[in-house]
Design a protein around this motif. Structure first.
Motif, PDB file in Angstrom:
ATOM      1  N   ARG A  81      -3.371   7.816  10.949  1.00 25.48           N
ATOM      2  CA  ARG A  81      -2.959   9.102  10.379  1.00 25.48           C
ATOM      3  C   ARG A  81      -1.427   9.193  10.333  1.00 25.48           C
ATOM      4  N   GLY A  82      -0.893   9.539   9.158  1.00 23.85           N
ATOM      5  CA  GLY A  82       0.556   9.591   8.995  1.00 23.85           C
ATOM      6  C   GLY A  82       1.193   8.230   9.188  1.00 23.85           C
ATOM      7  N   GLY A  83       0.431   7.187   8.856  1.00 29.30           N
ATOM      8  CA  GLY A  83       0.816   5.831   9.208  1.00 29.30           C
ATOM      9  C   GLY A  83       2.114   5.338   8.615  1.00 29.30           C
ATOM     10  N   ILE A  84       2.487   5.834   7.446  1.00 31.22           N
ATOM     11  CA  ILE A  84       3.699   5.302   6.811  1.00 31.22           C
ATOM     12  C   ILE A  84       4.938   5.635   7.635  1.00 31.22           C
ATOM     13  N   ALA A  85       4.899   6.727   8.405  1.00 35.90           N
ATOM     14  CA  ALA A  85       6.013   7.046   9.298  1.00 35.90           C
ATOM     15  C   ALA A  85       6.059   6.044  10.452  1.00 35.90           C
ATOM     16  N   HIS A  86       4.883   5.645  10.939  1.00 31.02           N
ATOM     17  CA  HIS A  86       4.822   4.617  11.973  1.00 31.02           C
ATOM     18  C   HIS A  86       5.323   3.282  11.427  1.00 31.02           C
ATOM     19  N   VAL A  87       4.987   3.007  10.172  1.00 31.23           N
ATOM     20  CA  VAL A  87       5.486   1.792   9.517  1.00 31.23           C
ATOM     21  C   VAL A  87       7.011   1.790   9.508  1.00 31.23           C
ATOM     22  N   ASN A  88       7.562   2.953   9.239  1.00 28.68           N
ATOM     23  CA  ASN A  88       9.016   3.115   9.205  1.00 28.68           C
ATOM     24  C   ASN A  88       9.639   2.649  10.526  1.00 28.68           C
ATOM     25  N   VAL A  89       9.066   3.084  11.642  1.00 28.18           N
ATOM     26  CA  VAL A  89       9.603   2.737  12.963  1.00 28.18           C
ATOM     27  C   VAL A  89       9.373   1.263  13.280  1.00 28.18           C
ATOM     28  N   VAL A  90       8.150   0.771  13.037  1.00 23.46           N
ATOM     29  CA  VAL A  90       7.828  -0.629  13.344  1.00 23.46           C
ATOM     30  C   VAL A  90       8.703  -1.580  12.531  1.00 23.46           C
ATOM     31  N   ALA A  91       8.896  -1.277  11.248  1.00 22.89           N
ATOM     32  CA  ALA A  91       9.746  -2.120  10.405  1.00 22.89           C
ATOM     33  C   ALA A  91      11.187  -2.123  10.897  1.00 22.89           C
ATOM     34  N   SER A  92      11.654  -0.977  11.384  1.00 26.21           N
ATOM     35  CA  SER A  92      13.018  -0.904  11.917  1.00 26.21           C
ATOM     36  C   SER A  92      13.164  -1.745  13.182  1.00 26.21           C
ATOM     37  N   VAL A  93      12.109  -1.776  14.012  1.00 25.27           N
ATOM     38  CA  VAL A  93      12.139  -2.604  15.214  1.00 25.27           C
ATOM     39  C   VAL A  93      12.263  -4.076  14.832  1.00 25.27           C
ATOM     40  N   ILE A  94      11.459  -4.500  13.865  1.00 23.78           N
ATOM     41  CA  ILE A  94      11.473  -5.906  13.462  1.00 23.78           C
ATOM     42  C   ILE A  94      12.797  -6.267  12.800  1.00 23.78           C
ATOM     43  N   PHE A  95      13.249  -5.403  11.892  1.00 26.90           N
ATOM     44  CA  PHE A  95      14.491  -5.697  11.175  1.00 26.90           C
ATOM     45  C   PHE A  95      15.696  -5.581  12.085  1.00 26.90           C
ATOM     46  N   SER A  96      15.589  -4.746  13.133  1.00 25.47           N
ATOM     47  CA  SER A  96      16.730  -4.572  14.033  1.00 25.47           C
ATOM     48  C   SER A  96      17.092  -5.873  14.722  1.00 25.47           C
ATOM     49  N   GLY A  97      16.101  -6.754  14.916  1.00 23.00           N
ATOM     50  CA  GLY A  97      16.367  -8.032  15.529  1.00 23.00           C
ATOM     51  C   GLY A  97      17.098  -8.985  14.612  1.00 23.00           C
ATOM     52  N   MET A  98      17.472  -8.502  13.422  1.00 22.48           N
ATOM     53  CA  MET A  98      18.139  -9.358  12.460  1.00 22.48           C
ATOM     54  C   MET A  98      19.439  -8.755  11.948  1.00 22.48           C
ATOM     55  N   SER A  99      19.457  -7.434  11.761  1.00 17.67           N
ATOM     56  CA  SER A  99      20.660  -6.814  11.190  1.00 17.67           C
ATOM     57  C   SER A  99      21.703  -6.513  12.262  1.00 17.67           C
ATOM     58  N   PRO A 106      20.997  -1.309  16.895  1.00 14.11           N
ATOM     59  CA  PRO A 106      22.060  -1.724  17.821  1.00 14.11           C
ATOM     60  C   PRO A 106      21.612  -1.854  19.270  1.00 14.11           C
ATOM     61  N   ILE A 107      20.367  -1.483  19.593  1.00 14.92           N
ATOM     62  CA  ILE A 107      19.878  -1.614  20.964  1.00 14.92           C
ATOM     63  C   ILE A 107      19.141  -2.940  21.138  1.00 14.92           C
ATOM     64  N   ILE A 108      18.226  -3.246  20.203  1.00 17.02           N
ATOM     65  CA  ILE A 108      17.473  -4.503  20.273  1.00 17.02           C
ATOM     66  C   ILE A 108      18.342  -5.632  19.729  1.00 17.02           C
ATOM     67  N   PRO A 109      18.397  -6.781  20.421  1.00 18.48           N
ATOM     68  CA  PRO A 109      19.272  -7.875  19.976  1.00 18.48           C
ATOM     69  C   PRO A 109      18.794  -8.506  18.680  1.00 18.48           C
ATOM     70  N   PRO A 110      19.756  -9.102  17.932  1.00 25.18           N
ATOM     71  CA  PRO A 110      21.199  -9.134  18.168  1.00 25.18           C
ATOM     72  C   PRO A 110      21.843  -7.816  17.752  1.00 25.18           C
ATOM     73  N   SER A 111      22.972  -7.503  18.314  1.00 25.54           N
ATOM     74  CA  SER A 111      23.606  -6.218  18.055  1.00 25.54           C
ATOM     75  C   SER A 111      25.109  -6.389  17.970  1.00 25.54           C
ATOM     76  N   ILE A 112      25.682  -5.959  16.864  1.00 21.82           N
ATOM     77  CA  ILE A 112      27.134  -6.066  16.691  1.00 21.82           C
ATOM     78  C   ILE A 112      27.882  -5.180  17.696  1.00 21.82           C
ATOM     79  N   PRO A 113      27.461  -3.918  17.933  1.00 25.82           N
ATOM     80  CA  PRO A 113      28.136  -3.126  18.970  1.00 25.82           C
ATOM     81  C   PRO A 113      28.063  -3.776  20.351  1.00 25.82           C
ATOM     82  N   VAL A 114      26.935  -4.425  20.669  1.00 23.86           N
ATOM     83  CA  VAL A 114      26.811  -5.097  21.961  1.00 23.86           C
ATOM     84  C   VAL A 114      27.814  -6.246  22.066  1.00 23.86           C
TER      85      VAL A 114
END
Length: 433
Positions: free
Chosen positions: A96-114, A154-162
């Motif tokens: 239910r309301g899954g596309i918002a969850h997709v938004n967060v999960v995709a950000s977690v995965i992409f955060s490990g790259m950007s 910027p919290i999950i590695p890699p992180s430019i601020p870190v």
């Protein structure tokens, strides 16, 4: 007023005044140094300026900045963000309301790259916002989820601020990278709970039915890209390479899988993305040189000791000291870009956290998360303006809609402050601290 206190106020006041009137941060730091180095309050040899600025770049760790920056840009160019989003939607889009969850999960995965909130908001954020809007979600909620999930990067590695924090604090970037994994996952989990609450409150419909065939199909497309964060985090934890070497491996891996498994860009597009990365790198390196000069003069003027004496005069207990510093960082985060705040403040704050017995690895993650929250805070939060530009949603609507999401973000920040082991357990387990 004592000369030391007057000098401290001048260093901070001139810098903030220049920054507020629109002077770029690197120029603001340099001009502050130039204005004060000839004052009778400080003795300084002008010939040391060039020496400090040149030697500041003679650091192997700094190579990690352009390497991870280029990795994120090239992943966007090859369309890896789209494949990551499609895989995330196949995983959690059916609830239910899954596309918002997709938004967060995709950000977690992409955060490990950007490694940057701005990159997540401007790159993947457009895809996430449009997907939610196309499925009938209102613009305010869509942009609020997109903005709040972007600060996971910027919290999950890699992180430019870190990386910048590690350089300025002279701490292990590998340890800081690993320290951000658990806090980043907690942050994502809390945002997922927030999305679940809204889904039931607003009666959102379920997405497309869960299908193992669709998961396997999207995973096949996303698998090469998903290998990048595994390679980075796994390599650092196993001691196979340093954080800087991980950046080189990640960049080589991205180019290899990009040309083999994804849509190859035209030569013009490749050169344009590369040029964007080179310009951004040059700007960041200029900030580093100015920051090291500013840091050198600040230490020469004994300002960290003045501020340390002031804070320790109030309290020497680690928890109240950390809460006081977080309050200061929240205010600064309203006005100042993250990299600028880190390069300016870390040399000043280090004596304080050392005297209070606060672990610098723990403080680094706290500092970065606090400044990330500042990126979402009106009226100067950079992510707010990026979202307004890429989505077209009025700024007033973005500010109003994102307000409820401050509560889970601040809640995670308080949790990390109260329980340092959340941040430090994994680095200790890995033998990095």
């Amino acid at each position: 007023m004592s000369p030391d206190l007057l000098l401290a106020l001048l260093f901070i006041g001139i810098l903030l005044a220049l920054y507020i009137i629109g002077v770029p941060v690197a120029f603001a730091m340099g001009l502050t140094c130039l204005l004060l180095m000839f004052s009778p309050l400080i003795s300084f040899e002008p010939q040391l300026i060039m020496h400090q600025m040149v030697t500041s770049l003679d650091n192997f760790i700094i190579l990690a900045v352009p390497l991870f920056l280029m990795t994120g840009l090239y992943m966007n160019m090859f369309g890896m963000t789209t494949s990551i989003f499609d895989f995330s939607e196949a995983l959690v889009g059916s609830i239910r309301g899954g596309i918002a969850h997709v938004n967060v999960v995709a950000s977690v995965i992409f955060s490990g790259m950007s490694g940057a909130a701005q990159a997540d908001a401007a790159g993947l954020g457009v895809i996430e916002f449009n997907a939610m809007k196309e499925r009938g979600y209102d613009e305010g909620y869509s942009v609020a989820v997109t903005g709040s999930s972007s600060i996971i990067g910027p919290i999950i590695p890699p992180s430019i601020p870190v990386i910048f924090y590690g350089i300025m604090a002279e701490e292990s970037i590998g340890a800081l990278f690993i320290a951000g994994v658990v806090p980043g996952l907690i942050l994502a989990s809390v945002l997922l709970l927030m999305c679940t609450y809204y889904a039931h409150k607003k009666g959102f419909e379920r997405g497309e039915s869960w299908s193992i065939n669709r998961i396997l199909e999207t995973f096949k497309r996303a698998a090469p890209a998903l290998g990048a964060p595994i390679l980075i985090i796994g390599g650092i934890m196993l001691g196979l390479f340093t954080a800087t070497e991980a950046g080189a491996v990640a960049l080589f891996y991205t180019l290899l899988i990009g040309f083999v498994f994804y849509d190859s860009p035209s030569l013009k597009e490749f050169l344009q993305v590369s040029y964007e990365g080179f310009v951004t790198t040059a700007a960041l390196l200029f900030i580093i040189t100015a920051a090291f000069l500013y840091s050198f003069m600040v230490r020469r003027a004994q300002i960290p000791h003045v501020l340390s004496d002031f804070v320790t005069g109030i309290t020497t207990n680690p928890l109240p000291t950390l809460l006081l510093l977080v309050a200061i960082l929240l205010i600064i985060g309203l006005m100042m870009e993250t990299i600028a705040a880190i390069t300016i403040l870390v040399p000043v704050l280090l004596p304080i956290i050392h005297s209070a017995g606060i672990d610098p690895i723990h403080f680094g993650i706290i500092m970065i998360l606090t400044l990330m929250i500042g990126l979402l805070t009106p009226p100067f939060g950079i992510i707010l303006f990026i979202l307004q530009k890429v989505t077209g949603v009025p700024l007033s609507e973005i500010m109003r809609s994102i307000l409820p999401f401050y509560f889970p973000l601040v809640g995670v920040l308080i949790l990390l402050i109260l329980f340092p082991e959340i941040t430090l357990s994994l680095p200790r387990l890995s033998g990095l601290v």
